[in-house]
Enzyme design. Structure first.
Site, PDB file in Angstrom:
ATOM      1  N   LYS A   1     -10.068  10.571  -5.364  1.00 14.73           N
ATOM      2  CA  LYS A   1      -9.096  11.412  -4.715  1.00 14.73           C
ATOM      3  C   LYS A   1      -7.657  11.180  -5.089  1.00 14.73           C
ATOM      4  O   LYS A   1      -7.275  10.182  -4.473  1.00 14.73           O
ATOM      5  CB  LYS A   1      -9.088  11.885  -3.299  1.00 14.73           C
ATOM      6  CG  LYS A   1      -8.354  12.906  -2.840  1.00 14.73           C
ATOM      7  CD  LYS A   1      -8.019  12.990  -1.319  1.00 14.73           C
ATOM      8  CE  LYS A   1      -7.137  12.288  -0.835  1.00 14.73           C
ATOM      9  NZ  LYS A   1      -5.625  12.706  -1.334  1.00 14.73           N
TER      10      LYS A   1
ATOM     11  N   GLU B   1      -6.201  -1.977   0.000  1.00 18.60           N
ATOM     12  CA  GLU B   1      -4.955  -2.404  -0.791  1.00 18.60           C
ATOM     13  C   GLU B   1      -3.647  -1.818  -0.092  1.00 18.60           C
ATOM     14  O   GLU B   1      -3.647  -0.558  -0.123  1.00 18.60           O
ATOM     15  CB  GLU B   1      -4.957  -2.472  -1.952  1.00 18.60           C
ATOM     16  CG  GLU B   1      -4.183  -3.371  -2.782  1.00 18.60           C
ATOM     17  CD  GLU B   1      -2.579  -2.818  -3.051  1.00 18.60           C
ATOM     18  OE1 GLU B   1      -1.985  -3.294  -1.732  1.00 18.60           O
ATOM     19  OE2 GLU B   1      -2.307  -2.338  -4.063  1.00 18.60           O
TER      20      GLU B   1
ATOM     21  N   CYS C   1       4.126  -1.481  -3.237  1.00 15.27           N
ATOM     22  CA  CYS C   1       3.424  -2.177  -1.981  1.00 15.27           C
ATOM     23  C   CYS C   1       3.961  -3.632  -2.133  1.00 15.27           C
ATOM     24  O   CYS C   1       4.223  -4.246  -0.912  1.00 15.27           O
ATOM     25  CB  CYS C   1       1.995  -2.037  -1.784  1.00 15.27           C
ATOM     26  SG  CYS C   1       1.276  -2.206  -3.159  1.00 15.27           S
TER      27      CYS C   1
ATOM     28  N   GLU D   1       7.853  -2.025   6.407  1.00 15.83           N
ATOM     29  CA  GLU D   1       7.937  -1.548   4.844  1.00 15.83           C
ATOM     30  C   GLU D   1       8.590  -0.346   4.774  1.00 15.83           C
ATOM     31  O   GLU D   1       8.356   0.591   5.396  1.00 15.83           O
ATOM     32  CB  GLU D   1       6.496  -1.282   4.555  1.00 15.83           C
ATOM     33  CG  GLU D   1       6.356  -1.145   2.987  1.00 15.83           C
ATOM     34  CD  GLU D   1       4.888  -0.923   2.466  1.00 15.83           C
ATOM     35  OE1 GLU D   1       4.246  -0.417   3.134  1.00 15.83           O
ATOM     36  OE2 GLU D   1       4.690  -1.484   1.302  1.00 15.83           O
TER      37      GLU D   1
HETATM   38  P1  ADP Z   1       1.670   7.137   2.007  1.00 13.26           P
HETATM   39  O1  ADP Z   1       2.223   6.913   3.498  1.00 13.26           O
HETATM   40  O2  ADP Z   1       2.284   6.149   1.240  1.00 13.26           O
HETATM   41  O3  ADP Z   1       1.787   8.486   1.396  1.00 13.26           O
HETATM   42  P2  ADP Z   1      -1.019   7.196   2.809  1.00 13.26           P
HETATM   43  O4  ADP Z   1      -1.904   6.209   3.084  1.00 13.26           O
HETATM   44  O5  ADP Z   1      -0.535   8.265   3.688  1.00 13.26           O
HETATM   45  O6  ADP Z   1       0.121   6.670   2.009  1.00 13.26           O
HETATM   46  O7  ADP Z   1      -1.831   7.957   1.555  1.00 13.26           O
HETATM   47  C1  ADP Z   1      -2.667   7.445   0.674  1.00 13.26           C
HETATM   48  C2  ADP Z   1      -3.803   8.125   0.396  1.00 13.26           C
HETATM   49  O8  ADP Z   1      -4.590   8.243   1.308  1.00 13.26           O
HETATM   50  C3  ADP Z   1      -3.322   9.667  -0.270  1.00 13.26           C
HETATM   51  O9  ADP Z   1      -4.326   9.872  -1.054  1.00 13.26           O
HETATM   52  C4  ADP Z   1      -3.714  10.282   1.066  1.00 13.26           C
HETATM   53  O10 ADP Z   1      -4.042  11.900   0.773  1.00 13.26           O
HETATM   54  C5  ADP Z   1      -4.900   9.597   1.712  1.00 13.26           C
HETATM   55  N1  ADP Z   1      -5.106   9.435   3.095  1.00 13.26           N
HETATM   56  C6  ADP Z   1      -4.190  10.048   3.948  1.00 13.26           C
HETATM   57  N2  ADP Z   1      -4.599  10.022   5.157  1.00 13.26           N
HETATM   58  C7  ADP Z   1      -5.971   9.901   5.264  1.00 13.26           C
HETATM   59  C8  ADP Z   1      -7.411   9.721   5.994  1.00 13.26           C
HETATM   60  N3  ADP Z   1      -6.802   9.764   7.114  1.00 13.26           N
HETATM   61  N4  ADP Z   1      -8.501   9.229   5.479  1.00 13.26           N
HETATM   62  C9  ADP Z   1      -8.437   9.105   4.187  1.00 13.26           C
HETATM   63  N5  ADP Z   1      -7.617   9.282   3.268  1.00 13.26           N
HETATM   64  C10 ADP Z   1      -6.065   9.469   3.756  1.00 13.26           C
END
Ligand code: ADP
Length: 483
Positions: A185, A259, A293, A390
């Site tokens: 995804k 990561e 990151c 961050e």
């Molecule tokens: P950022 O804050 O940098 O956008 P995220 O950790 O929110 O980083 O997002 C990184 C990825 O994780 C994206 O593909 C996002 O859709 C997905 N994501 C966000 N929330 C969840 C969750 N609860 N479980 C799994 N994947 C998630």
């Protein structure tokens, strides 16, 4: 007195004619594009133009993707010899190179990063990951990971928006080389290059179901994380979501690599070559708008050179070109989303209110889109939030130190431990410092250098496991320690 001569740059826009963006996309499941239900827009963050409508995968879509991945794993991919798998990976790598310009333009349109970076860094490195892992596919028995290493099965892979195609390559290439199939995804704000990659899989005649791509937001990510039919979760993103995932997989048999975030110290000792160091500081924090990151977001300057470094750094920052990401001369492009811009603005305001001193060069920022001028904060102390959290933007926090021991103490005083930088002319000092630093990647007299042969990953809240190199392969094989 210093004199500087400035030459104006004429516009040098890259053409977008090479890409065809469809008005609407579905998911890539079982080797085919299938229609989605609900859709949401993906936009160009430099202009706020809607580029396309992206499908939001729900339970039925994720189920279908996992089913296709399982079928491909059982019937085809796990039975195929490493040599044959390697051929597909080489083919994918070559097609990515052939279509590199298309990928670069699309990445820049969807992400906002300068075309110079997507063209010279993201896309060539993504192809390099496929080439590198293609070479491993038939040599796994010789990787020092056991005599007959076995794949895990179906990998669920969730990636962020800062290096969309590159993060896909980091995930997909080792998984496939080791004999796993995947459900991936991409992030909700940058799905377009993953969808173009799906076309590359078709073009390479990769067996149906080996790579499945579902688009969506965190809710789709959670469906993948919690799916019973998945054997491994590989995630790159925020520490916050990483913790949610760690909790979700703890009671299961799923393998997991995470990561996560960072707050890297970039340490400048007083014997460092100052001009080169200034280039490294700029690259460390302003590369990819600081959406990195492992960015060198905490600059630690030895006190007796602090004034000189800051003077030269500010002069250098005056020359950074911020603006149209499609212009080949642009150094710093757009912030990826309105939400991310709001987070950066908020944390920078915290820096002001905590008493740090903010400085930015004069910048003519475009009126549309999401922008933040390259910024430094001086007078930062360890207690400041901008020294601990961050920011994930073009904002550098500057601290000082007197002795090497104090530098190490300050550098390690963080919940993170992804990367660090050391600037010094002395080899012995560099080696000493690198042994003291609690960070997964340490650069000496350089910063933000990536290579598929080199393992990447963090200590503490920066994550679990390694990606890249032999260590990264281990994370896609059964019964092999990840560290
Ligand atoms: P950022 O804050 O940098 O956008 P995220 O950790 O929110 O980083 O997002 C990184 C990825 O994780 C994206 O593909 C996002 O859709 C997905 N994501 C966000 N929330 C969840 C969750 N609860 N479980 C799994 N994947 C998630």
């Amino acid at each position: 007195m210093e004199t500087t001569m400035t030459f104006e740059y004429a516009p040098a826009p890259e053409s977008r004619a090479i890409v065809t963006i469809k008005p609407k996309y579905g998911h890539f499941i079982g080797g085919k594009f299938v229609a989605g239900g609900k859709h949401f827009p993906t936009i160009n963050p430099a202009t706020e133009e809607v580029l396309s409508q992206i499908a939001l995968a729900g339970k039925a879509d994720v189920d279908a993707a996992v089913k296709a991945a399982r079928k491909a794993y059982t019937n085809t991919w796990s039975k195929m010899s490493g040599k044959e798998r390697g051929k597909y990976l080489y083919r994918i790598a070559r097609i990515m190179q052939e279509r590199a310009r298309e990928f670069a333009v699309l990445e820049t349109l969807d992400n906002g990063k300068p075309i110079r970076e997507s063209r010279d860094t993201d896309i060539p490195l993504a192809a390099a990951h496929f080439f590198y892992h293609a070479g491993w596919a038939d040599k796994l028995e010789y990787a020092g990971l056991g005599t007959s290493p076995k794949p895990l099965g179906v990998a669920g892979q969730i990636i962020p928006w800062n290096f969309p195609l590159l993060m896909l390559a980091w995930k997909v290439a080792p998984a496939l080389a080791a004999g796993n199939t995947v459900v991936l995804k991409p992030a909700e704000s940058t799905p377009l290059t993953a969808l173009l990659f799906a076309e590359v899989c078709q073009q390479a005649e990769l067996p149906a179901g080996v790579v499945n791509i579902v688009t969506g937001d965190g809710s789709t990510g959670a469906l993948i994380v919690n799916h019973q039919g998945i054997d491994k979760i590989a995630f790159t993103g925020s520490t916050e979501v990483g913790k949610i995932i760690a909790r979700a997989v703890a009671p299961t048999n799923k393998s997991v690599t995470l990561e996560l975030g960072g707050k890297a110290a970039n340490i400048v000792f007083d014997d460092a070559p100052i001009d080169e160091t200034v280039e490294g500081i700029v690259n460390g924090i302003f590369f990819n708008q600081g959406h990195v990151c492992c960015a060198g977001s905490r600059l630690l300057l030895q006190e007796n050179v602090a004034e000189e470094v800051l003077h030269k750094l500010k002069n250098r920052m005056e020359k950074i070109r911020v603006g149209d990401p499609m212009d080949k001369n642009t150094d710093v492009g757009a912030i990826n989303s309105k939400e991310q811009l709001a987070k950066i603005i908020e944390l920078a305001a915290v820096g002001d209110s905590e008493g740090a001193e903010r400085w930015s060069p004069a910048c003519n920022l475009p009126s549309k889109g999401f922008w933040f001028a390259p910024t430094i904060f001086t007078g930062v102390t360890q207690a400041h939030r901008i020294a601990r959290e961050e920011i994930f933007g073009p904002v550098l926090s500057v601290l000082t130190f007197r002795t090497p021991a104090e530098a190490i103490e300050k550098a390690n005083n963080t919940p993170f431990g992804l990367s660090a930088g050391i600037w010094s002319e002395k080899g012995s000092r560099t080696l000493w410092a690198s042994q003291q630093l609690r960070a997964g990647v340490i650069w000496a007299n350089t910063f933000n250098k990536f290579d598929p042969t080199s393992p990447f990953g963090g200590y503490k809240e920066s994550g679990w496991g390694r990606e890249g190199g032999r260590h990264g392969l281990a994370a896609y094989l059964k019964g092999v320690s990840h560290e």
